[in-house]
Design a protein around this motif. Structure first.
Motif, PDB file in Angstrom:
ATOM      1  N   PRO A 191       0.816  -1.228   0.000  1.00 52.70           N
ATOM      2  CA  PRO A 191       0.000   0.000   0.000  1.00 52.70           C
ATOM      3  C   PRO A 191       0.843   1.270   0.000  1.00 52.70           C
ATOM      4  O   PRO A 191       0.511   2.240  -0.688  1.00 52.70           O
ATOM      5  CB  PRO A 191      -0.820  -0.122   1.290  1.00 52.70           C
ATOM      6  CG  PRO A 191      -0.890  -1.584   1.569  1.00 52.70           C
ATOM      7  CD  PRO A 191       0.414  -2.145   1.091  1.00 52.70           C
ATOM      8  N   ALA A 192       1.944   1.274   0.753  1.00 56.22           N
ATOM      9  CA  ALA A 192       2.809   2.458   0.794  1.00 56.22           C
ATOM     10  C   ALA A 192       3.383   2.750  -0.588  1.00 56.22           C
ATOM     11  O   ALA A 192       3.389   3.900  -1.055  1.00 56.22           O
ATOM     12  CB  ALA A 192       3.932   2.245   1.809  1.00 56.22           C
ATOM     13  N   MET A 193       3.874   1.711  -1.256  1.00 58.07           N
ATOM     14  CA  MET A 193       4.468   1.914  -2.580  1.00 58.07           C
ATOM     15  C   MET A 193       3.416   2.259  -3.621  1.00 58.07           C
ATOM     16  O   MET A 193       3.687   3.008  -4.570  1.00 58.07           O
ATOM     17  CB  MET A 193       5.263   0.675  -2.984  1.00 58.07           C
ATOM     18  CG  MET A 193       6.532   0.502  -2.170  1.00 58.07           C
ATOM     19  SD  MET A 193       7.599  -0.845  -2.726  1.00 58.07           S
ATOM     20  CE  MET A 193       6.756  -2.266  -2.000  1.00 58.07           C
ATOM     21  N   ALA A 194       2.202   1.735  -3.462  1.00 62.41           N
ATOM     22  CA  ALA A 194       1.121   2.079  -4.390  1.00 62.41           C
ATOM     23  C   ALA A 194       0.789   3.566  -4.294  1.00 62.41           C
ATOM     24  O   ALA A 194       0.609   4.242  -5.324  1.00 62.41           O
ATOM     25  CB  ALA A 194      -0.112   1.234  -4.091  1.00 62.41           C
ATOM     26  N   LEU A 195       0.725   4.090  -3.067  1.00 61.40           N
ATOM     27  CA  LEU A 195       0.439   5.511  -2.880  1.00 61.40           C
ATOM     28  C   LEU A 195       1.490   6.376  -3.575  1.00 61.40           C
ATOM     29  O   LEU A 195       1.165   7.318  -4.303  1.00 61.40           O
ATOM     30  CB  LEU A 195       0.410   5.838  -1.386  1.00 61.40           C
ATOM     31  CG  LEU A 195      -0.779   5.314  -0.579  1.00 61.40           C
ATOM     32  CD1 LEU A 195      -0.517   5.493   0.912  1.00 61.40           C
ATOM     33  CD2 LEU A 195      -2.063   6.029  -0.971  1.00 61.40           C
ATOM     34  N   MET A 196       2.765   6.029  -3.364  1.00 61.26           N
ATOM     35  CA  MET A 196       3.838   6.865  -3.924  1.00 61.26           C
ATOM     36  C   MET A 196       3.978   6.697  -5.426  1.00 61.26           C
ATOM     37  O   MET A 196       4.391   7.630  -6.125  1.00 61.26           O
ATOM     38  CB  MET A 196       5.144   6.555  -3.196  1.00 61.26           C
ATOM     39  CG  MET A 196       5.149   7.055  -1.761  1.00 61.26           C
ATOM     40  SD  MET A 196       6.706   6.791  -0.903  1.00 61.26           S
ATOM     41  CE  MET A 196       6.634   5.025  -0.570  1.00 61.26           C
ATOM     42  N   THR A 197       3.643   5.525  -5.942  1.00 60.96           N
ATOM     43  CA  THR A 197       3.696   5.328  -7.396  1.00 60.96           C
ATOM     44  C   THR A 197       2.659   6.190  -8.094  1.00 60.96           C
ATOM     45  O   THR A 197       2.947   6.835  -9.116  1.00 60.96           O
ATOM     46  CB  THR A 197       3.474   3.846  -7.745  1.00 60.96           C
ATOM     47  OG1 THR A 197       4.469   3.051  -7.094  1.00 60.96           O
ATOM     48  CG2 THR A 197       3.560   3.616  -9.245  1.00 60.96           C
ATOM     49  N   PRO A 257      10.830   2.769   1.803  1.00 58.83           N
ATOM     50  CA  PRO A 257      11.662   3.965   1.972  1.00 58.83           C
ATOM     51  C   PRO A 257      12.518   4.284   0.745  1.00 58.83           C
ATOM     52  O   PRO A 257      12.830   5.459   0.499  1.00 58.83           O
ATOM     53  CB  PRO A 257      12.532   3.615   3.187  1.00 58.83           C
ATOM     54  CG  PRO A 257      11.700   2.662   3.970  1.00 58.83           C
ATOM     55  CD  PRO A 257      11.002   1.838   2.940  1.00 58.83           C
ATOM     56  N   MET A 258      12.901   3.268  -0.019  1.00 63.48           N
ATOM     57  CA  MET A 258      13.656   3.522  -1.254  1.00 63.48           C
ATOM     58  C   MET A 258      12.759   4.195  -2.294  1.00 63.48           C
ATOM     59  O   MET A 258      13.207   5.080  -3.042  1.00 63.48           O
ATOM     60  CB  MET A 258      14.228   2.224  -1.817  1.00 63.48           C
ATOM     61  CG  MET A 258      15.133   2.420  -3.015  1.00 63.48           C
ATOM     62  SD  MET A 258      16.631   3.321  -2.607  1.00 63.48           S
ATOM     63  CE  MET A 258      17.581   2.012  -1.811  1.00 63.48           C
ATOM     64  N   VAL A 259      11.507   3.787  -2.348  1.00 64.82           N
ATOM     65  CA  VAL A 259      10.555   4.452  -3.242  1.00 64.82           C
ATOM     66  C   VAL A 259      10.353   5.895  -2.794  1.00 64.82           C
ATOM     67  O   VAL A 259      10.234   6.815  -3.616  1.00 64.82           O
ATOM     68  CB  VAL A 259       9.221   3.688  -3.282  1.00 64.82           C
ATOM     69  CG1 VAL A 259       8.223   4.376  -4.226  1.00 64.82           C
ATOM     70  CG2 VAL A 259       9.436   2.241  -3.726  1.00 64.82           C
ATOM     71  N   ALA A 271       2.058  10.403   2.908  1.00 66.39           N
ATOM     72  CA  ALA A 271       1.300   9.254   3.405  1.00 66.39           C
ATOM     73  C   ALA A 271       2.061   7.955   3.159  1.00 66.39           C
ATOM     74  O   ALA A 271       2.171   7.100   4.060  1.00 66.39           O
ATOM     75  CB  ALA A 271      -0.073   9.204   2.730  1.00 66.39           C
ATOM     76  N   GLY A 272       2.599   7.791   1.950  1.00 64.06           N
ATOM     77  CA  GLY A 272       3.332   6.574   1.632  1.00 64.06           C
ATOM     78  C   GLY A 272       4.612   6.447   2.424  1.00 64.06           C
ATOM     79  O   GLY A 272       4.992   5.349   2.844  1.00 64.06           O
ATOM     80  N   THR A 273       5.308   7.571   2.658  1.00 65.62           N
ATOM     81  CA  THR A 273       6.558   7.531   3.413  1.00 65.62           C
ATOM     82  C   THR A 273       6.311   7.141   4.862  1.00 65.62           C
ATOM     83  O   THR A 273       7.038   6.305   5.431  1.00 65.62           O
ATOM     84  CB  THR A 273       7.263   8.898   3.345  1.00 65.62           C
ATOM     85  OG1 THR A 273       7.615   9.169   1.984  1.00 65.62           O
ATOM     86  CG2 THR A 273       8.527   8.906   4.198  1.00 65.62           C
ATOM     87  N   LEU A 274       5.305   7.727   5.481  1.00 68.85           N
ATOM     88  CA  LEU A 274       4.993   7.391   6.878  1.00 68.85           C
ATOM     89  C   LEU A 274       4.583   5.923   6.995  1.00 68.85           C
ATOM     90  O   LEU A 274       5.027   5.213   7.910  1.00 68.85           O
ATOM     91  CB  LEU A 274       3.883   8.305   7.398  1.00 68.85           C
ATOM     92  CG  LEU A 274       4.265   9.782   7.563  1.00 68.85           C
ATOM     93  CD1 LEU A 274       3.049  10.591   7.998  1.00 68.85           C
ATOM     94  CD2 LEU A 274       5.410   9.944   8.556  1.00 68.85           C
ATOM     95  N   LEU A 275       3.738   5.466   6.081  1.00 70.39           N
ATOM     96  CA  LEU A 275       3.325   4.064   6.108  1.00 70.39           C
ATOM     97  C   LEU A 275       4.512   3.152   5.836  1.00 70.39           C
ATOM     98  O   LEU A 275       4.661   2.094   6.469  1.00 70.39           O
ATOM     99  CB  LEU A 275       2.219   3.830   5.082  1.00 70.39           C
ATOM    100  CG  LEU A 275       1.661   2.401   4.973  1.00 70.39           C
ATOM    101  CD1 LEU A 275       1.146   1.919   6.321  1.00 70.39           C
ATOM    102  CD2 LEU A 275       0.559   2.335   3.916  1.00 70.39           C
ATOM    103  N   GLY A 276       5.385   3.555   4.904  1.00 66.95           N
ATOM    104  CA  GLY A 276       6.547   2.746   4.567  1.00 66.95           C
ATOM    105  C   GLY A 276       7.534   2.639   5.717  1.00 66.95           C
ATOM    106  O   GLY A 276       8.137   1.580   5.935  1.00 66.95           O
TER     107      GLY A 276
END
Length: 360
Positions: free
Chosen positions: A82-88, A154-156, A116-121
């Motif tokens: 989900p974190a990577m999906a948000l950032m993508t 975190p890399m994303v 949002a994606g960074t915090l979740l990641g």
């Protein structure tokens, strides 16, 4: 048959959204690339909204669902999806969404999804390994490529955060975000190679993964390709943002990227050989087929980054091959998803009920 909700389904958003990121960044011109990229970004955005809606529906039906997934030694790793999906989707908004949303709105949306994606990641990178240490029972032969999922977000963040740096005020804000992105890069690089070592030992000692999980060997490419992409994008900004030592950081793009690209070629060949071998024996249709998409897409972005840094045709060829592999992988994964939802699920009364539940 009813397919249960799981965080692994966010991989469909990742795999679709990465196409929108890859096409505009290729080191050569592809006619019609931008309209196709925009279409994939819109599709990824709709998938993200749909998957979140399904998740909320399932949670209303079963309040303990998220906890059970977190306690599951296999499913918990996919909380990174989900974190990577948000950032993508956020990266696609900045890259191609401006034509639809406008420049300012696309940056704001990208920033919101990045935060949002960074915090979740960061949560998945800490909480999932903690859970594995304290609660999960892990056998010697249980490692899969899925173990990388919680530590790769975190890399994303590092890669997509680079696109936000120029939109901040000069000085401390830009410097802070740039160095935070480098810290996120380091988090995943160290953790990722530790996990990769465990997967390598599992494959050597116990042989190929089980048929349904074998596609997860491709997830390793996501870690390798994303790190190559991140170090390039950050390095391109470093000289102007931190002039005192920015040149050293910019050189890291090649000093790190080229050796890792070499290992990426090795792992790509290994993953392809294992997959072909399993296809001959029968590769079960499963959600893990989305492992053929996002990781391969990051190899394309990493190769494109090295082509920009070095000007070498070698990396342009690598980007072209990886992009072709991404498109083949996307159609394969889309086919697998239709097979899972359609033959028994949609054409039979029970399946029609399931499809209605998913849509709502």
């Amino acid at each position: 048959m009813r397919l249960p909700y799981g965080p692994n389904w966010y991989a469909a958003t990742m795999g679709t959204g990465i196409v929108a990121v890859v096409l505009p960044g290729l080191p050569f011109r592809v006619p019609g690339a931008m309209p196709v990229a925009l279409a994939f970004w819109v599709a990824a955005s709709l998938l993200l909204v749909t998957t979140v809606a399904v998740m909320l529906h399932e949670i209303r039906q079963d309040g303990s669902l998220l906890r059970r997934h977190y306690d599951d030694p296999v499913m918990s790793h996919f909380y990174g999806a989900p974190a990577m999906a948000l950032m993508t989707v956020g990266a696609g908004a900045i890259g191609v969404g401006a034509d639809v949303l406008g420049a300012r709105t696309s940056v704001v949306l990208g920033a919101v999804l990045w935060v949002a994606g960074t915090l979740l990641g960061l949560w998945t990178a800490i909480a999932v390994p903690y859970r594995a240490i304290t609660r999960h029972e892990v056998a010697d032969d249980s490692a899969t490529g899925g173990w990388l999922m919680p530590v790769v977000p975190p890399m994303v963040s590092a890669t997509t955060g680079a696109a936000l740096v120029p939109h901040l005020p000069a000085g401390q804000p830009r410097e802070t975000l740039l160095l935070v992105c480098y810290a996120l890069f380091g988090l995943t690089v160290i953790a990722g190679f530790l996990v990769l070592n465990q997967l390598w030992q599992r494959l050597i000692r116990h042989g190929a993964l089980a048929p349904t999980t074998l596609p997860t060997v491709w997830i390793v490419l996501g870690f390798l390709g994303q790190s190559t992409t991140a170090v390039h994008h950050l390095g391109a900004l470093a000289p102007s943002v931190v002039p005192g030592y920015g040149h050293a950081l910019s050189m890291l793009a090649v000093c790190y990227g080229v050796p890792v690209w070499g290992f990426t070629v090795l792992w790509s060949a290994l993953a392809l050989a294992l997959t072909v071998r399993q296809v001959r024996d029968g590769l079960p249709v499963a959600p893990t087929w989305w492992s053929f998409t996002f990781p391969v897409g990051t190899v394309a972005t990493g190769s494109s980054a090295l082509a920009a840094s070095t000007g070498l045709v070698l990396f342009e060829i690598g980007a072209a091959v990886a992009t072709l592999g991404l498109l083949v992988g996307w159609f394969a994964a889309a086919y697998a998803t239709l097979r899972l939802f359609a033959p028994r699920s949609v054409l039979q009364p029970e399946g029609c009920k399931m499809l209605v539940e998913v849509q709502h």
